[in-house]
Design a protein around this motif. Structure first.
Motif, PDB file in Angstrom:
ATOM      1  N   GLN A  70       0.892  -1.167   0.034  1.00 14.85           N
ATOM      2  CA  GLN A  70       0.069  -0.049  -0.033  1.00 14.85           C
ATOM      3  C   GLN A  70       0.974   1.292   0.094  1.00 14.85           C
ATOM      4  OE1 GLN A  70      -2.451   0.486   3.633  1.00 14.85           O
ATOM      5  NE2 GLN A  70      -3.757   2.013   2.426  1.00 14.85           N
ATOM      6  N   ARG A  71       0.786   2.136  -0.761  1.00 12.96           N
ATOM      7  CA  ARG A  71       1.311   3.535  -0.881  1.00 12.96           C
ATOM      8  C   ARG A  71       0.207   4.503   0.023  1.00 12.96           C
ATOM      9  NH1 ARG A  71       0.796   5.924  -6.807  1.00 12.96           N
ATOM     10  NH2 ARG A  71      -1.409   5.066  -7.287  1.00 12.96           N
ATOM     11  N   GLU A  72       0.807   5.806   0.395  1.00 14.26           N
ATOM     12  CA  GLU A  72       0.119   6.443   1.265  1.00 14.26           C
ATOM     13  C   GLU A  72      -1.128   6.913   0.422  1.00 14.26           C
ATOM     14  OE1 GLU A  72       1.678   9.651   4.462  1.00 14.26           O
ATOM     15  OE2 GLU A  72       2.153   9.846   2.281  1.00 14.26           O
ATOM     16  N   SER A  73      -2.261   7.175   1.238  1.00 14.38           N
ATOM     17  CA  SER A  73      -3.562   7.520   0.512  1.00 14.38           C
ATOM     18  C   SER A  73      -4.046   6.565  -0.676  1.00 14.38           C
ATOM     19  CB  SER A  73      -3.413   8.962   0.014  1.00 14.38           C
ATOM     20  OG  SER A  73      -3.015   9.803   1.051  1.00 14.38           O
ATOM     21  N   GLY A  74      -3.478   5.360  -0.784  1.00 10.80           N
ATOM     22  CA  GLY A  74      -3.783   4.393  -1.750  1.00 10.80           C
ATOM     23  C   GLY A  74      -4.447   3.296  -1.398  1.00 10.80           C
ATOM     24  N   PRO A  75      -5.098   2.302  -2.157  1.00  9.69           N
ATOM     25  CA  PRO A  75      -5.744   1.390  -1.629  1.00  9.69           C
ATOM     26  C   PRO A  75      -4.720   0.374  -1.520  1.00  9.69           C
ATOM     27  CG  PRO A  75      -5.869   1.456  -4.386  1.00  9.69           C
ATOM     28  CD  PRO A  75      -5.188   2.714  -3.570  1.00  9.69           C
ATOM     29  N   VAL A  76      -5.032  -0.726  -0.486  1.00 11.49           N
ATOM     30  CA  VAL A  76      -4.134  -2.050  -0.453  1.00 11.49           C
ATOM     31  C   VAL A  76      -4.452  -2.973  -1.621  1.00 11.49           C
ATOM     32  CG1 VAL A  76      -3.708  -4.211   1.079  1.00 11.49           C
ATOM     33  CG2 VAL A  76      -4.516  -1.958   2.185  1.00 11.49           C
ATOM     34  N   GLU A  77      -3.103  -3.328  -2.077  1.00 11.15           N
ATOM     35  CA  GLU A  77      -3.127  -4.032  -3.482  1.00 11.15           C
ATOM     36  C   GLU A  77      -2.612  -5.358  -3.007  1.00 11.15           C
ATOM     37  OE1 GLU A  77      -3.939  -2.717  -6.502  1.00 11.15           O
ATOM     38  OE2 GLU A  77      -4.129  -0.584  -6.016  1.00 11.15           O
ATOM     39  N   ALA A  78      -3.124  -6.318  -3.600  1.00 11.78           N
ATOM     40  CA  ALA A  78      -2.439  -7.986  -3.530  1.00 11.78           C
ATOM     41  C   ALA A  78      -1.631  -7.812  -4.569  1.00 11.78           C
ATOM     42  CB  ALA A  78      -3.836  -8.843  -3.895  1.00 11.78           C
ATOM     43  N   ILE A  79      -0.322  -8.512  -4.191  1.00 14.53           N
ATOM     44  CA  ILE A  79       0.733  -8.966  -5.069  1.00 14.53           C
ATOM     45  C   ILE A  79       1.147 -10.482  -4.986  1.00 14.53           C
ATOM     46  CG2 ILE A  79       1.738  -6.807  -5.057  1.00 14.53           C
ATOM     47  CD1 ILE A  79       3.719  -7.412  -2.665  1.00 14.53           C
ATOM     48  N   ARG A  80       1.339 -11.110  -5.857  1.00 15.07           N
ATOM     49  CA  ARG A  80       1.447 -12.563  -6.004  1.00 15.07           C
ATOM     50  C   ARG A  80       2.778 -12.896  -6.499  1.00 15.07           C
ATOM     51  NH1 ARG A  80      -3.647 -11.330  -6.160  1.00 15.07           N
ATOM     52  NH2 ARG A  80      -5.131 -12.503  -4.840  1.00 15.07           N
ATOM     53  N   ALA A  81       3.209 -14.199  -6.553  1.00 13.95           N
ATOM     54  CA  ALA A  81       4.458 -14.431  -7.149  1.00 13.95           C
ATOM     55  C   ALA A  81       4.622 -14.050  -8.512  1.00 13.95           C
ATOM     56  CB  ALA A  81       4.443 -16.072  -7.010  1.00 13.95           C
ATOM     57  N   GLY A  82       5.464 -13.470  -9.177  1.00 14.30           N
ATOM     58  CA  GLY A  82       5.567 -13.096 -10.406  1.00 14.30           C
ATOM     59  C   GLY A  82       5.312 -11.733 -10.839  1.00 14.30           C
ATOM     60  N   ASP A  83       4.720 -10.869  -9.787  1.00 17.95           N
ATOM     61  CA  ASP A  83       4.469  -9.752  -9.711  1.00 17.95           C
ATOM     62  C   ASP A  83       5.727  -8.818  -9.347  1.00 17.95           C
ATOM     63  OD1 ASP A  83       1.761 -10.399 -10.387  1.00 17.95           O
ATOM     64  OD2 ASP A  83       1.177  -9.641  -8.341  1.00 17.95           O
ATOM     65  N   ASP A 127      -1.285  -4.553  12.388  1.00 16.56           N
ATOM     66  CA  ASP A 127      -2.047  -6.039  12.669  1.00 16.56           C
ATOM     67  C   ASP A 127      -3.702  -5.733  11.998  1.00 16.56           C
ATOM     68  OD1 ASP A 127      -3.205  -4.082  14.409  1.00 16.56           O
ATOM     69  OD2 ASP A 127      -3.142  -5.498  16.119  1.00 16.56           O
ATOM     70  N   THR A 128      -3.724  -4.849  11.156  1.00 22.03           N
ATOM     71  CA  THR A 128      -5.153  -4.783  10.531  1.00 22.03           C
ATOM     72  C   THR A 128      -4.943  -4.906   9.058  1.00 22.03           C
ATOM     73  OG1 THR A 128      -5.317  -2.422  10.599  1.00 22.03           O
ATOM     74  CG2 THR A 128      -6.265  -3.640  12.485  1.00 22.03           C
ATOM     75  N   TYR A 129      -5.551  -6.057   8.270  1.00 23.17           N
ATOM     76  CA  TYR A 129      -5.676  -6.001   6.941  1.00 23.17           C
ATOM     77  C   TYR A 129      -6.830  -6.160   6.501  1.00 23.17           C
ATOM     78  CZ  TYR A 129      -0.629  -7.322   7.051  1.00 23.17           C
ATOM     79  OH  TYR A 129       0.891  -7.138   7.119  1.00 23.17           O
ATOM     80  N   PRO A 130      -7.194  -5.893   5.610  1.00 25.29           N
ATOM     81  CA  PRO A 130      -8.450  -6.189   4.797  1.00 25.29           C
ATOM     82  C   PRO A 130      -8.192  -7.496   4.164  1.00 25.29           C
ATOM     83  CG  PRO A 130      -7.297  -4.597   3.378  1.00 25.29           C
ATOM     84  CD  PRO A 130      -6.426  -4.944   4.773  1.00 25.29           C
ATOM     85  N   ASN A 131      -9.619  -8.188   4.024  1.00 21.24           N
ATOM     86  CA  ASN A 131      -9.462  -9.635   3.603  1.00 21.24           C
ATOM     87  C   ASN A 131      -9.584  -9.527   2.217  1.00 21.24           C
ATOM     88  OD1 ASN A 131      -9.479 -12.354   3.130  1.00 21.24           O
ATOM     89  ND2 ASN A 131     -11.722 -12.538   4.018  1.00 21.24           N
ATOM     90  N   CYS A 132      -8.281  -9.242   1.520  1.00 21.46           N
ATOM     91  CA  CYS A 132      -8.249  -9.025   0.035  1.00 21.46           C
ATOM     92  C   CYS A 132      -7.608 -10.042  -0.759  1.00 21.46           C
ATOM     93  CB  CYS A 132      -7.516  -7.811  -0.197  1.00 21.46           C
ATOM     94  SG  CYS A 132      -5.886  -7.779  -0.123  1.00 21.46           S
ATOM     95  N   CYS A 133      -7.063 -11.095  -0.252  1.00 15.61           N
ATOM     96  CA  CYS A 133      -6.216 -12.114  -0.918  1.00 15.61           C
ATOM     97  C   CYS A 133      -6.697 -13.688  -0.876  1.00 15.61           C
ATOM     98  CB  CYS A 133      -4.660 -12.093  -0.483  1.00 15.61           C
ATOM     99  SG  CYS A 133      -3.832 -10.760  -0.489  1.00 15.61           S
TER     100      CYS A 133
END
Length: 133
Positions: A70-83, A127-133
């Motif tokens: 996540q970048r400041e003021s941006g959404p949390v982004e999912a990343i995966r192997a190869g990204d 310790d708080t993550y959205p359930n995005c992955c």
């Protein structure tokens, strides 16, 4: 040309910069005039960095697992192997494993003239993550 056959031992990520279990392996730190630094960073599920910035930006390449960035003021982004993620110079951000899986990424940075590679901030909300992955 120089081939490195021995590298430093794996070390725990310091608690003031990481939450959860994180291991760092230094892969490259060529002698001056190079300021390149490369690490393999291993995050246990839910582990992450504190907010931080890099003077010359950062490249992250996920080699295994699933994570979050996540970048400041941006959404949390999912990343995966190869990204591959490019983080702009001076851009505040954090990154780490998703809530259910380990994640390993290569991190490549260029040190500033004074040798620093990051300006570290707070672990607030670590310790708080959205359930995005």
């Amino acid at each position: 040309m120089h081939i490195t056959r021995n590298r430093p031992d794996s070390r725990r990520g310091p608690a003031e910069h990481f939450t959860g279990t994180v291991w760092l392996d230094e892969l490259a730190a060529p002698p001056p005039p190079s300021r390149l630094r490369m690490f393999s960073v291993h995050f246990a599920p839910g582990a992450r960095t504190a907010w931080h910035r890099h003077p010359h930006g950062q490249v992250l390449h996920v080699t295994e697992g699933e994570g979050l960035v996540q970048r400041e003021s941006g959404p949390v982004e999912a990343i995966r192997a190869g990204d591959t993620v490019w983080i702009e110079p001076g851009e505040a951000h954090w990154h780490g494993a998703g809530p259910r899986t380990f994640m390993t990424h290569l991190a490549v940075v260029e040190a500033a003239e004074d040798g620093t590679t990051a300006d570290w901030g707070a672990l607030a909300g670590a310790d708080t993550y959205p359930n995005c992955c």
